[in-house]
Design a protein around this motif. Structure first.
Motif, PDB file in Angstrom:
ATOM      1  N   GLY A 442       0.815  -1.213   0.000  1.00  0.00           N
ATOM      2  CA  GLY A 442       0.000   0.000   0.000  1.00  0.00           C
ATOM      3  C   GLY A 442       0.844   1.257   0.000  1.00  0.00           C
ATOM      4  N   ILE A 443       1.920   1.266   0.779  1.00  0.00           N
ATOM      5  CA  ILE A 443       2.828   2.425   0.803  1.00  0.00           C
ATOM      6  C   ILE A 443       3.476   2.602  -0.568  1.00  0.00           C
ATOM      7  CG2 ILE A 443       5.032   3.239   1.751  1.00  0.00           C
ATOM      8  CD1 ILE A 443       4.139   2.091   4.467  1.00  0.00           C
ATOM      9  N   MET A 444       3.902   1.501  -1.189  1.00  0.00           N
ATOM     10  CA  MET A 444       4.517   1.609  -2.515  1.00  0.00           C
ATOM     11  C   MET A 444       3.509   2.093  -3.560  1.00  0.00           C
ATOM     12  SD  MET A 444       7.260  -1.534  -2.820  1.00  0.00           S
ATOM     13  CE  MET A 444       6.110  -2.877  -2.525  1.00  0.00           C
ATOM     14  N   GLN A 445       2.260   1.682  -3.434  1.00  0.00           N
ATOM     15  CA  GLN A 445       1.235   2.149  -4.376  1.00  0.00           C
ATOM     16  C   GLN A 445       1.080   3.656  -4.299  1.00  0.00           C
ATOM     17  OE1 GLN A 445      -1.993   3.456  -4.290  1.00  0.00           O
ATOM     18  NE2 GLN A 445      -3.064   2.533  -6.025  1.00  0.00           N
ATOM     19  N   ILE A 446       1.084   4.201  -3.083  1.00  0.00           N
ATOM     20  CA  ILE A 446       0.969   5.648  -2.893  1.00  0.00           C
ATOM     21  C   ILE A 446       2.190   6.355  -3.479  1.00  0.00           C
ATOM     22  CG2 ILE A 446       0.920   7.468  -1.136  1.00  0.00           C
ATOM     23  CD1 ILE A 446      -0.711   5.484   0.617  1.00  0.00           C
ATOM     24  N   LEU A 448       4.077   5.419  -5.970  1.00  0.00           N
ATOM     25  CA  LEU A 448       3.956   5.447  -7.434  1.00  0.00           C
ATOM     26  C   LEU A 448       2.879   6.418  -7.890  1.00  0.00           C
ATOM     27  CD1 LEU A 448       4.319   1.653  -8.336  1.00  0.00           C
ATOM     28  CD2 LEU A 448       5.944   3.500  -8.807  1.00  0.00           C
ATOM     29  N   ALA A 449       1.769   6.453  -7.168  1.00  0.00           N
ATOM     30  CA  ALA A 449       0.669   7.344  -7.552  1.00  0.00           C
ATOM     31  C   ALA A 449       1.091   8.807  -7.518  1.00  0.00           C
ATOM     32  CB  ALA A 449      -0.527   7.109  -6.624  1.00  0.00           C
ATOM     33  N   HIS A 450       2.030   9.151  -6.621  1.00  0.00           N
ATOM     34  CA  HIS A 450       2.481  10.538  -6.491  1.00  0.00           C
ATOM     35  C   HIS A 450       3.787  10.809  -7.233  1.00  0.00           C
ATOM     36  CE1 HIS A 450      -0.495  10.485  -3.265  1.00  0.00           C
ATOM     37  NE2 HIS A 450      -0.454  11.802  -3.277  1.00  0.00           N
ATOM     38  N   GLY A 451       4.319   9.810  -7.903  1.00  0.00           N
ATOM     39  CA  GLY A 451       5.557  10.017  -8.649  1.00  0.00           C
ATOM     40  C   GLY A 451       6.769  10.207  -7.767  1.00  0.00           C
ATOM     41  N   TRP A 452       6.767   9.618  -6.572  1.00  0.00           N
ATOM     42  CA  TRP A 452       7.880   9.780  -5.627  1.00  0.00           C
ATOM     43  C   TRP A 452       8.960   8.718  -5.804  1.00  0.00           C
ATOM     44  CZ3 TRP A 452       3.868  10.291  -1.116  1.00  0.00           C
ATOM     45  CH2 TRP A 452       3.339  11.589  -1.104  1.00  0.00           C
ATOM     46  N   GLU A 453       8.774   7.791  -6.748  1.00  0.00           N
ATOM     47  CA  GLU A 453       9.786   6.746  -6.934  1.00  0.00           C
ATOM     48  C   GLU A 453      11.050   7.344  -7.547  1.00  0.00           C
ATOM     49  OE1 GLU A 453       7.405   6.594 -10.848  1.00  0.00           O
ATOM     50  OE2 GLU A 453       7.128   7.202  -8.758  1.00  0.00           O
ATOM     51  N   GLU A 474      -3.744  -2.952  -7.363  1.00  0.00           N
ATOM     52  CA  GLU A 474      -4.893  -3.387  -6.560  1.00  0.00           C
ATOM     53  C   GLU A 474      -4.768  -3.011  -5.082  1.00  0.00           C
ATOM     54  OE1 GLU A 474      -4.744  -7.825  -5.466  1.00  0.00           O
ATOM     55  OE2 GLU A 474      -3.649  -7.739  -7.377  1.00  0.00           O
ATOM     56  N   TYR A 475      -3.575  -2.546  -4.647  1.00  0.00           N
ATOM     57  CA  TYR A 475      -3.377  -2.236  -3.230  1.00  0.00           C
ATOM     58  C   TYR A 475      -3.655  -0.755  -2.967  1.00  0.00           C
ATOM     59  CZ  TYR A 475      -1.662  -6.915  -2.524  1.00  0.00           C
ATOM     60  OH  TYR A 475      -1.583  -8.285  -2.436  1.00  0.00           O
ATOM     61  N   THR A 476      -4.916  -0.398  -3.125  1.00  0.00           N
ATOM     62  CA  THR A 476      -5.331   0.987  -2.917  1.00  0.00           C
ATOM     63  C   THR A 476      -5.301   1.317  -1.425  1.00  0.00           C
ATOM     64  OG1 THR A 476      -7.643   0.365  -2.701  1.00  0.00           O
ATOM     65  CG2 THR A 476      -6.825   0.861  -4.931  1.00  0.00           C
ATOM     66  N   PRO A 477      -5.149   2.589  -1.070  1.00  0.00           N
ATOM     67  CA  PRO A 477      -5.131   2.960   0.350  1.00  0.00           C
ATOM     68  C   PRO A 477      -6.360   2.486   1.111  1.00  0.00           C
ATOM     69  CG  PRO A 477      -4.372   4.776  -1.000  1.00  0.00           C
ATOM     70  CD  PRO A 477      -4.855   3.731  -1.949  1.00  0.00           C
ATOM     71  N   ASP A 478      -7.525   2.552   0.474  1.00  0.00           N
ATOM     72  CA  ASP A 478      -8.745   2.109   1.150  1.00  0.00           C
ATOM     73  C   ASP A 478      -8.685   0.620   1.473  1.00  0.00           C
ATOM     74  OD1 ASP A 478     -11.655   2.350   1.926  1.00  0.00           O
ATOM     75  OD2 ASP A 478     -11.825   0.929   0.252  1.00  0.00           O
ATOM     76  N   LYS A 479      -8.271  -0.169   0.502  1.00  0.00           N
ATOM     77  CA  LYS A 479      -8.196  -1.626   0.706  1.00  0.00           C
ATOM     78  C   LYS A 479      -7.139  -1.965   1.761  1.00  0.00           C
ATOM     79  CE  LYS A 479      -7.071  -5.920  -1.722  1.00  0.00           C
ATOM     80  NZ  LYS A 479      -6.769  -6.553  -3.038  1.00  0.00           N
ATOM     81  N   VAL A 480      -5.994  -1.342   1.674  1.00  0.00           N
ATOM     82  CA  VAL A 480      -4.904  -1.636   2.606  1.00  0.00           C
ATOM     83  C   VAL A 480      -5.274  -1.216   4.024  1.00  0.00           C
ATOM     84  CG1 VAL A 480      -2.523  -1.015   3.212  1.00  0.00           C
ATOM     85  CG2 VAL A 480      -3.118  -1.583   0.844  1.00  0.00           C
TER      86      VAL A 480
END
Length: 894
Positions: A442-446, A448-453, A474-480
């Motif tokens: 979930g942290i990695m998904q966030i 990538l979503a913000h372009g912080w990689e 599939e590991y959205t913040p809501d799901k995680v």
């Protein structure tokens, strides 16, 4: 660095501009007396003994708290300066208890030293003496405030080094005292008894109880060695008198810890002289263990091993090596099993703690070890601590993390339990036990979503990224958040803090590895580090804090069923030919049994004998009743240890090994630092060094390991192990060396993967969330998690009388809501049961644990938590799932 010119005692000197006068003078080998200054502490100017003349200043100045300035003219030893110092000493003595002839600090007291130097021979002022009672309220430290000079070094050390803030000043003027809040006795305070106050006290106000009877400083021999408890690898001096260890002292030259230790390292070494030490071989006769001679015991073992090997084959025997023993011991043990017995059935306790680190990091990075150095921690910018209770399991590392926070580091703590580090954290992610992969994804998904990689790092130094990116969708913040119980906003904050830092470090321990998906947990953390480019530079990386003192070394030495020393695969024909050439035998190409497999094989009649060195699986391995059944099913069991452990009680032959204090060799700590262990005393009774016992047994069985000393074993290790190629005993000194050391002209490697990963490019592994094998249900509604406590280390410290007195029993932690529901109260003894058995323990009711959760340690024989923990294992490494199993608590009716 700016350099300036000053004049000291009529001589011009070039000194750095940022120094105090005291520091500048000491760099020029000009001695100025001081009782309150310490190079590792802030200056307080409390004692005023360091006063000097500075041309143009009004009166004398305190040299410790006055910075040098360009052109400054300083005089350090004028008649006026000496007279002022003499008067200060006389004023100190006016309030001091002058019993120097009987004082425990005599010969090592700085006040007495300066009094002699300045000719202070009596109490000139006839001042009022303190009449405080001596504080004898704990097993370790004697506090005599009548000898305290109020220098404040203990106060600053407690707050600045240990970051515990237990000590302070009480009252004013003559009534001023130093001690815990409200001047409580040490034993009733929040003191953790690290002994840092002892290390810095310049007089006899604080003394170690055991050292009082040990002798005066000039009667003691000091032998530098390495701590035998956790994997931090602290260095200290064993103080020896008349062939006995009487205490431990520290020195600033120790590379990991300097002068500072935890309660175990400073006060737990009395276990060496425990009356329960094994001192002679034991052989089982008529179902009882009776004393025997060495020749009889070794001849019996040799004949039984040969008989079993000839009848059932080499793979019918197995061995456990030891993370408590030296590298040299472990090397010889695995060599014995492969050369003399002819099997790869050798393993050790890394299997039950950090085998997932070895497997997971080797897959992702190519090397299964801590990437960075302990010394980097205080200067960290961001620390992501997940599944690690460092202040209790690795106290010196925990202290350095607290120092980092004090220095401005942003700390994220991920733990279902409220550990001490939570009090220092900017962010605490209190996840549900066993949901680590979902959290990390979930942290990695966030990120990538913000372009912080770190796009450049990913492109240049990794492979497999697109597979990970696809999984993370599939590991959205809501799901995680729903899976982990961590609020979405905390997930966002954690992602931003970690990913947007210039450099960030990950630290983890058994809260990550001891799961059925432990290897996946480790590879998930490796994914997070690579995603943000936080590998291959200082103050970054992925850092597994290894458990026991030499668990890293045990792995390095090949005490594993699938690799030779240096992680060289037993299935690789080229590697096998290399070791066959060195050892002069044909080696097995078949991987051996892992620890859990050994007990299954025993119960199945396939494993007939075991040789266990320095391990106690009957206590430390999960589902201990199952382990005991496996041990009892063997035809022949040999245990080599320093105590008659629960495993040794089941043995056919017990051999008395030597403790760390009784042999020479090396330990490799969690940061890959190989350090000397130096013999301080002779082995107790008829005990022998472990490597020597194995060599004697090998000789009886027809194989001569021609080592005269451990240094020769290390030469053979370095000839076969690339990471140790440049390591020799004579090169290690008191600092040790961090592998890889590629040759005799190489100085070691403070951090790994600088320009490329060991495997070439780092490998992203897409990891699906996984969950515990056994979760609470209607019958067993509570979740048990186990771990360590500060005062003990596994089961060995129970043989330390002082540590056991300090922490004598298990205290299972239960949430107040559960306690109320169950009708149990703080301090009561309850039955804790799982599907595997039942134990009894006293409870403490606390919100440190979540509702529905119970926390226990595995240190106590009277409450052996591993009787009830799950035997479920990680699918890759075979590591037990100590961190999650289902239990119930029953109130015991009187």
């Amino acid at each position: 660095m700016e350099w300036i010119t000053i004049t000291v005692d009529e001589k011009k000197r070039q000194v750095p501009a940022n120094l105090s006068i005291l520091e500048a003078c000491r760099e020029s080998h000009i001695q100025i007396p001081t009782l309150c200054h310490d190079p590792e502490l802030t200056d307080s100017g409390a004692c005023r003994l360091c006063m000097v003349e500075v041309e143009g200043a009004r009166g004398l100045v305190a040299s410790c708290s006055t910075k040098v300035q360009k052109g400054m003219v300083i005089r350090t030893n004028t008649p006026e300066v000496r007279e002022a110092r003499r008067t200060i000493l006389e004023l100190m003595i006016a309030n001091h208890d002058i019993d120097c002839l009987t004082c425990e600090k005599m010969g090592n007291c700085e006040l007495a030293q300066y009094a002699y130097e300045y000719g202070v021979k009596k109490d000139v002022f006839q001042g009022q003496k303190r009449e405080d009672e001596i504080d004898d309220s704990n097993p370790f430290i004697l506090r005599d405030l009548n000898k305290c000079i109020l220098c404040g070094k203990c106060v600053r050390a407690c707050s600045e080094i240990q970051v515990n803030n237990v000590l302070g000043y009480v009252n004013r003027g003559f009534e001023s005292r130093v001690g815990p809040a409200f001047n409580l006795p040490y034993g009733k305070s929040e003191c953790v008894f690290c002994g840092t106050c002892l290390a810095v006290c310049p007089v006899g106000a604080l003394t170690e109880k055991k050292m009082i009877a040990g002798g005066r400083p000039w009667e003691l021999k000091k032998v530098r060695t390495t701590c035998p408890f956790c994997g931090t690898g602290c260095g200290f001096d064993l103080n020896v008198r008349d062939g006995k260890i009487v205490g431990v002292t520290t020195d600033a030259s120790a590379p990991v810890n300097g002068r500072f230790l935890c309660v175990k390292g400073r006060f737990g070494i009395d276990l060496v002289h425990s009356p329960e030490r094994l001192t002679t071989p034991l052989i089982r006769k008529n179902n009882e263990l009776v004393e025997a001679e060495w020749d009889e015991a070794l001849e019996l073992i040799a004949s039984k091993f040969k008989e079993i090997k000839n009848k059932y084959g080499a793979d019918s025997l197995g061995a456990l090596s030891s993370a408590r023993c030296t590298n040299e011991d472990n090397y010889v043990m695995q060599k014995f099993m492969r050369v003399v017995i002819g099997t790869n059935n050798v393993d050790h306790c890394a299997r039950v703690c950090h085998a997932p680190s070895v497997a997971g990091l080797a897959t992702s990075f190519g090397s299964g070890a801590m990437t960075n150095s302990i010394k980097e921690i205080p200067d960290s910018k961001v620390i992501f601590a997940i599944g690690t209770n460092a202040t209790e399991a690795h106290p010196i590392i925990g202290t350095k993390i607290k120092q980092a926070v004090r220095n401005g580091c942003r700390l994220i703590v991920v733990d279902p339990r409220r550990i001490e580090l939570v009090n220092h954290a900017e962010l605490w992610l209190r996840l549900k036990p066993g949901t680590d992969i979902a959290l990390i994804n979930g942290i990695m998904q966030i990120i990538l979503a913000h372009g912080w990689e770190d796009k450049a790092f990913i492109e240049e130094r990794t492979t497999g990224f697109e597979n990970l990116r696809e999984l993370l969708r599939e590991y959205t913040p809501d799901k995680v958040s729903k899976i982990t119980g961590v609020p979405e906003e905390q997930l966002y904050r954690a992602a931003e803090i970690y990913a947007c830092a210039e450099r960030a470090q990950i630290f983890y321990t058994l809260g990550i590895t001891e799961h059925t998906h432990g290897t996946d947990n480790v590879m998930s953390l490796a994914n997070l580090a690579m995603l943000t480019g936080n590998v291959g530079k200082e103050n970054s990386g992925v850092n597994p804090l290894r458990g026991q003192n030499n668990v890293q070394g045990g792995c390095d030495m090949g005490a594993l069923p699938n690799v030779y020393p240096g992680y060289q695969q037993v299935t690789d024909p080229g590697v096998r030919r290399k070791f066959e050439g060195a050892w002069g035998v044909t080696l097995s190409a078949q991987k051996g049994y892992m620890i859990p497999d050994m007990f299954e094989a025993s119960l199945a009649g396939q494993l007939k004998a075991m040789y266990i060195m320095g391990e106690d699986p009957a206590t430390t391995d999960a589902d201990s009743n199952h382990v005991r059944r496996g041990l009892q099913a063997l035809d022949f069991l040999v245990v080599q240890d320093i105590f008659l452990t629960e495993t040794a009680k089941l043995a056919d032959v017990v051999l008395p090994g030597a403790s760390f204090a009784e042999k020479t060799g090396t330990f490799t700590n969690t940061e890959r630092r190989v350090q000397m262990v130096n013999q301080a005393i002779d082995p107790v009774g008829n005990a022998k060094a472990d490597w020597k016992i194995i060599c004697d047994l090998a000789a009886i069985m027809g194989h001569h390991f021609d080592y005269e000393a451990p240094a020769e074993i290390m030469k053979e290790i370095s000839s076969l192990t690339p990471q140790y190629a440049g390591i020799r005993h004579e090169r290690l000194g008191i600092k040790g060396m961090q592998w890889p050391v590629f040759g005799e002209d190489h100085e070691g490697t403070p951090y790994l993967h600088k320009d490329k990963f060991t495997r070439g490019k780092g490998l992203f592994m897409p990891i699906e969330a996984a969950y515990a094998k056994e979760m609470p249900d209607e019958e067993y509604p509570l979740l048990l998690s186990t771990g360590r406590k500060l005062q003990h280390y596994n089961v060995s410290t129970l043989y330390s009388a002082s540590l056991f007195e300090h922490a004598p029993e298990e205290l299972a932690e239960v949430n107040p809501l559960d306690a109320e529901k169950l009708g149990i109260k703080d301090g009561e003894i309850v039955a804790v049961a799982s599907r595997r058995g039942e134990i009894r323990s006293r409870i403490v009711v606390t919100d440190k644990v979540l509702p529905g959760m119970v926390f226990m340690t595995f240190h106590y024989k009277d409450a052996p938590a591993n009787f009830i923990t799950s035997g479920a294992c990680d699918k890759v490494s075979g590591t037990y799932e100590y961190k999650v199993c289902a239990v119930k608590i029953k109130k015991i009716e009187e």
